[in-house]
Scaffold this motif. Structure first.
Motif, PDB file in Angstrom:
ATOM      1  N   ILE A 361       0.826  -1.203   0.000  1.00  0.00           N
ATOM      2  CA  ILE A 361       0.000   0.000   0.000  1.00  0.00           C
ATOM      3  C   ILE A 361       0.860   1.254   0.000  1.00  0.00           C
ATOM      4  O   ILE A 361       0.585   2.229  -0.684  1.00  0.00           O
ATOM      5  N   ASN A 362       1.969   1.183   0.762  1.00  0.00           N
ATOM      6  CA  ASN A 362       2.841   2.351   0.852  1.00  0.00           C
ATOM      7  C   ASN A 362       3.530   2.649  -0.469  1.00  0.00           C
ATOM      8  O   ASN A 362       3.785   3.790  -0.801  1.00  0.00           O
ATOM      9  N   HIS A 363       3.872   1.572  -1.209  1.00  0.00           N
ATOM     10  CA  HIS A 363       4.638   1.795  -2.434  1.00  0.00           C
ATOM     11  C   HIS A 363       3.756   1.827  -3.675  1.00  0.00           C
ATOM     12  O   HIS A 363       4.210   2.147  -4.749  1.00  0.00           O
ATOM     13  N   GLY A 364       2.517   1.479  -3.519  1.00  0.00           N
ATOM     14  CA  GLY A 364       1.629   1.509  -4.675  1.00  0.00           C
ATOM     15  C   GLY A 364       0.481   2.461  -4.434  1.00  0.00           C
ATOM     16  O   GLY A 364       0.350   3.083  -3.387  1.00  0.00           O
ATOM     17  N   GLY A 365      -0.420   2.523  -5.324  1.00  0.00           N
ATOM     18  CA  GLY A 365      -1.560   3.419  -5.169  1.00  0.00           C
ATOM     19  C   GLY A 365      -2.791   2.838  -5.811  1.00  0.00           C
ATOM     20  O   GLY A 365      -2.730   1.939  -6.647  1.00  0.00           O
ATOM     21  N   ASP A 366      -3.963   3.380  -5.426  1.00  0.00           N
ATOM     22  CA  ASP A 366      -5.223   2.996  -6.028  1.00  0.00           C
ATOM     23  C   ASP A 366      -5.454   1.488  -5.936  1.00  0.00           C
ATOM     24  O   ASP A 366      -5.861   0.834  -6.903  1.00  0.00           O
ATOM     25  N   GLY A 367      -5.132   0.909  -4.781  1.00  0.00           N
ATOM     26  CA  GLY A 367      -5.397  -0.513  -4.593  1.00  0.00           C
ATOM     27  C   GLY A 367      -4.338  -1.431  -5.131  1.00  0.00           C
ATOM     28  O   GLY A 367      -4.457  -2.648  -5.018  1.00  0.00           O
ATOM     29  N   GLU A 368      -3.293  -0.879  -5.734  1.00  0.00           N
ATOM     30  CA  GLU A 368      -2.243  -1.729  -6.294  1.00  0.00           C
ATOM     31  C   GLU A 368      -1.579  -2.544  -5.204  1.00  0.00           C
ATOM     32  O   GLU A 368      -1.244  -3.700  -5.388  1.00  0.00           O
ATOM     33  N   GLY A 369      -1.366  -1.894  -4.006  1.00  0.00           N
ATOM     34  CA  GLY A 369      -0.725  -2.599  -2.896  1.00  0.00           C
ATOM     35  C   GLY A 369      -1.544  -3.788  -2.459  1.00  0.00           C
ATOM     36  O   GLY A 369      -1.019  -4.854  -2.164  1.00  0.00           O
ATOM     37  N   LYS A 370      -2.880  -3.629  -2.390  1.00  0.00           N
ATOM     38  CA  LYS A 370      -3.734  -4.737  -1.975  1.00  0.00           C
ATOM     39  C   LYS A 370      -3.648  -5.886  -2.955  1.00  0.00           C
ATOM     40  O   LYS A 370      -3.650  -7.054  -2.581  1.00  0.00           O
ATOM     41  N   SER A 371      -3.571  -5.558  -4.221  1.00  0.00           N
ATOM     42  CA  SER A 371      -3.448  -6.599  -5.237  1.00  0.00           C
ATOM     43  C   SER A 371      -2.144  -7.352  -5.092  1.00  0.00           C
ATOM     44  O   SER A 371      -2.098  -8.573  -5.192  1.00  0.00           O
ATOM     45  N   ASP A 372      -1.050  -6.623  -4.827  1.00  0.00           N
ATOM     46  CA  ASP A 372       0.248  -7.264  -4.638  1.00  0.00           C
ATOM     47  C   ASP A 372       0.217  -8.180  -3.433  1.00  0.00           C
ATOM     48  O   ASP A 372       0.801  -9.264  -3.440  1.00  0.00           O
ATOM     49  N   ALA A 373      -0.441  -7.727  -2.361  1.00  0.00           N
ATOM     50  CA  ALA A 373      -0.489  -8.538  -1.146  1.00  0.00           C
ATOM     51  C   ALA A 373      -1.198  -9.849  -1.402  1.00  0.00           C
ATOM     52  O   ALA A 373      -0.816 -10.889  -0.878  1.00  0.00           O
ATOM     53  N   LYS A 374      -2.267  -9.817  -2.228  1.00  0.00           N
ATOM     54  CA  LYS A 374      -2.999 -11.039  -2.517  1.00  0.00           C
ATOM     55  C   LYS A 374      -2.158 -12.022  -3.302  1.00  0.00           C
ATOM     56  O   LYS A 374      -2.340 -13.233  -3.226  1.00  0.00           O
ATOM     57  N   GLU A 375      -1.228 -11.496  -4.093  1.00  0.00           N
ATOM     58  CA  GLU A 375      -0.381 -12.365  -4.895  1.00  0.00           C
ATOM     59  C   GLU A 375       0.690 -13.042  -4.057  1.00  0.00           C
ATOM     60  O   GLU A 375       1.276 -14.028  -4.473  1.00  0.00           O
ATOM     61  N   LYS A 376       0.955 -12.514  -2.867  1.00  0.00           N
ATOM     62  CA  LYS A 376       1.950 -13.117  -2.003  1.00  0.00           C
ATOM     63  C   LYS A 376       1.416 -14.437  -1.469  1.00  0.00           C
ATOM     64  O   LYS A 376       0.258 -14.556  -1.081  1.00  0.00           O
ATOM     65  N   LYS A 377       2.274 -15.427  -1.427  1.00  0.00           N
ATOM     66  CA  LYS A 377       1.860 -16.735  -0.945  1.00  0.00           C
ATOM     67  C   LYS A 377       1.832 -16.749   0.573  1.00  0.00           C
ATOM     68  O   LYS A 377       2.743 -16.265   1.234  1.00  0.00           O
ATOM     69  N   ASP A 378       0.794 -17.349   1.118  1.00  0.00           N
ATOM     70  CA  ASP A 378       0.677 -17.505   2.557  1.00  0.00           C
ATOM     71  C   ASP A 378       1.685 -18.557   3.010  1.00  0.00           C
ATOM     72  O   ASP A 378       1.714 -19.666   2.459  1.00  0.00           O
ATOM     73  N   PRO A 379       2.530 -18.260   4.000  1.00  0.00           N
ATOM     74  CA  PRO A 379       3.509 -19.236   4.482  1.00  0.00           C
ATOM     75  C   PRO A 379       2.880 -20.562   4.886  1.00  0.00           C
ATOM     76  O   PRO A 379       3.468 -21.622   4.682  1.00  0.00           O
ATOM     77  N   ARG A 380       1.671 -20.503   5.445  1.00  0.00           N
ATOM     78  CA  ARG A 380       0.999 -21.724   5.868  1.00  0.00           C
ATOM     79  C   ARG A 380       0.810 -22.677   4.681  1.00  0.00           C
ATOM     80  O   ARG A 380       1.063 -23.880   4.784  1.00  0.00           O
ATOM     81  N   LYS A 381       0.387 -22.116   3.561  1.00  0.00           N
ATOM     82  CA  LYS A 381       0.168 -22.949   2.376  1.00  0.00           C
ATOM     83  C   LYS A 381       1.480 -23.518   1.866  1.00  0.00           C
ATOM     84  O   LYS A 381       1.556 -24.676   1.429  1.00  0.00           O
ATOM     85  N   TRP A 382       2.555 -22.727   1.943  1.00  0.00           N
ATOM     86  CA  TRP A 382       3.865 -23.214   1.480  1.00  0.00           C
ATOM     87  C   TRP A 382       4.324 -24.390   2.336  1.00  0.00           C
ATOM     88  O   TRP A 382       4.786 -25.413   1.800  1.00  0.00           O
ATOM     89  N   PHE A 383       4.196 -24.278   3.647  1.00  0.00           N
ATOM     90  CA  PHE A 383       4.606 -25.366   4.525  1.00  0.00           C
ATOM     91  C   PHE A 383       3.761 -26.612   4.281  1.00  0.00           C
ATOM     92  O   PHE A 383       4.284 -27.738   4.306  1.00  0.00           O
ATOM     93  N   ASP A 384       2.467 -26.422   4.053  1.00  0.00           N
ATOM     94  CA  ASP A 384       1.596 -27.569   3.773  1.00  0.00           C
ATOM     95  C   ASP A 384       2.052 -28.294   2.507  1.00  0.00           C
ATOM     96  O   ASP A 384       2.137 -29.535   2.480  1.00  0.00           O
ATOM     97  N   ASN A 385       2.350 -27.530   1.457  1.00  0.00           N
ATOM     98  CA  ASN A 385       2.780 -28.137   0.200  1.00  0.00           C
ATOM     99  C   ASN A 385       4.136 -28.828   0.339  1.00  0.00           C
ATOM    100  O   ASN A 385       4.368 -29.893  -0.251  1.00  0.00           O
ATOM    101  N   CYS A 386       5.023 -28.232   1.116  1.00  0.00           N
ATOM    102  CA  CYS A 386       6.346 -28.824   1.289  1.00  0.00           C
ATOM    103  C   CYS A 386       6.248 -30.151   2.039  1.00  0.00           C
ATOM    104  O   CYS A 386       6.916 -31.128   1.692  1.00  0.00           O
TER     105      CYS A 386
END
Length: 409
Positions: A361-386
């Protein structure tokens, strides 16, 4: 329990050691030298008793009754400051004791004050070390072990003056100083830092085990390219008593290659715990500290399991030993996985994801930050897959071992 010891402070006396290891005082001291000598040895023996009492204190956990007697709960930074200050006092007093009792020019009465100060500081150091129990057993294990090491070294220093005429006083003084410096540098800043330090040590051991397996595979392939001269060289080593590891058969090499992905996934799983779980801000929650304190033993279980697996891969291999080691390693990973995905350590909306969202949010604007955050993988899911990949790799090894067993029967 606080142990104190009072010492008298008579006037100074100069002297040296005789061949038997006792103080030799000049004739000008007349009848005072026996009294001075007795007081000096009594102080040093009392110091050893104080060290023993401090070590005994360090072996027992802080009881709920003792904790309730505290007027207030000392914070970790306060205990850190006190612990560092007490280490400095022990360092200074040890130096003073060594200077006034050096065999070339000992002064028994001049040693009484620094010996008394040293005993008081060691008692306080042990007490301070036990108070870290309030902030979890992991950080307390550091403080307790550091204090114990220092107490044992000081006791050894006192012993050389009493029983051995101070022959090794420089070496033993250096040991005390080195242990204090090590304690200063190695003491974790807080409970989270304590877990991270142990985790990083275990991570290095896991990576060494993976490297060892990689070397097995590489060396086995290289050996197949060598001529018969190498066999004669190995026999010469055997004759010298050093022995040599047997070469892997083709079947054993294939087994090792099948195990390699399992070990790689296990090492990666362990490595990701620090950036995804142990890099957030320290929370002042007793439940969180208790959950963190469970992790080092689980990490150590993985290290031991992987070492057993590596040992089982050396030729000649025993398939049942490999199967047992693989099962134990996979189970130890699953146990750790169950701990780290617990809500207390890894909330569904993890702190890591939240922080990433804020950055976006700080580095983007108009909701771009929220979109980037959604693209980040949740660590929980990564550990489950591993873990799923680890289970899959373990099953592949088990199936291969079962097939090998069937072919040999």
């Amino acid at each position: 329990m606080i142990h104190t010891c009072q010492f008298l402070r008579p006037s100074n006396a100069m002297g040296a050691y005789d061949a038997s290891g006792s103080f030799w005082l000049t004739p000008t001291m007349n009848g005072t030298h026996n009294s001075d000598l007795e007081k000096a040895f009594a102080a040093l023996r009392a110091l050893r008793e104080i060290c023993s009492a401090a070590i005994d204190t360090l072996q027992h956990p802080l009881s709920s009754t003792q904790a309730s007697l505290l007027s207030d709960r000392p914070s970790c930074p306060v205990l850190q400051k006190d612990f560092q200050s007490l280490l400095t006092l022990v360092y200074t007093s040890t130096t003073k004791v060594t200077l006034v009792l050096r065999p070339s020019a000992p002064s028994p009465t001049a040693a009484l004050a620094p010996v008394a100060d040293l005993g008081t500081s060691l008692t306080s150091l042990a007490t301070c070390a036990t108070l870290f129990d309030i902030h979890g057993k992991t950080i307390a294990s550091y403080s307790r072990q550091a204090a114990r090491n220092v107490c044992e070294a000081v006791s050894s220093l006192a012993e050389t003056f009493v029983d051995d005429a101070g022959k090794e006083y420089l070496v033993r003084t250096g040991t005390v100083h080195d242990l204090i410096e090590k304690a200063r540098r190695g003491m974790p800043a807080d409970p989270l830092d304590a877990v991270k330090k142990l985790w990083e040590v275990d991570r290095g051991m896991l990576e060494d085990s993976l490297d060892e397996i990689n070397s097995m595979i590489a060396d086995s392939g290289h050996e197949r390219e060598q001529d018969g001269d190498e066999e004669g060289f190995d026999e010469e080593w055997d004759e010298l008593g050093f022995g040599s590891s047997k070469r892997m058969t083709e079947v054993e090499l294939q087994r090792t290659k099948k195990v390699q992905p399992l070990v790689r996934f296990a090492t990666l799983f362990h490595k990701r715990v620090i950036p995804d779980l142990l890099s957030g801000p320290q929370l002042k929650s007793s439940d969180l500290i208790a959950a963190l304190d469970m992790l080092p033993s689980q990490s150590q279980s993985i290290v031991v399991a992987l070492e057993e697996l590596v040992a089982a891969l050396y030729a000649p291999q025993i398939p049942s030993s490999i199967a047992s080691a693989v099962a134990i390693l996979a189970e130890s990973i699953r146990t750790l996985h169950a701990s780290i995905i617990a809500e207390i350590l890894l909330p569904l909306e993890s702190g890591l994801v939240q922080r990433m969202g804020v950055l976006g949010i700080n580095h983007g604007g108009d909701g771009e930050g929220k979109s980037d955050a959604k693209e980040k993988k949740d660590p929980r899911k990564w550990f489950d897959n591993c873990v799923a990949q680890i289970d899959k790799s373990a099953k592949a090894v088990e199936e291969m071992l079962s097939l090998d067993n069937a072919n040999t029967t």
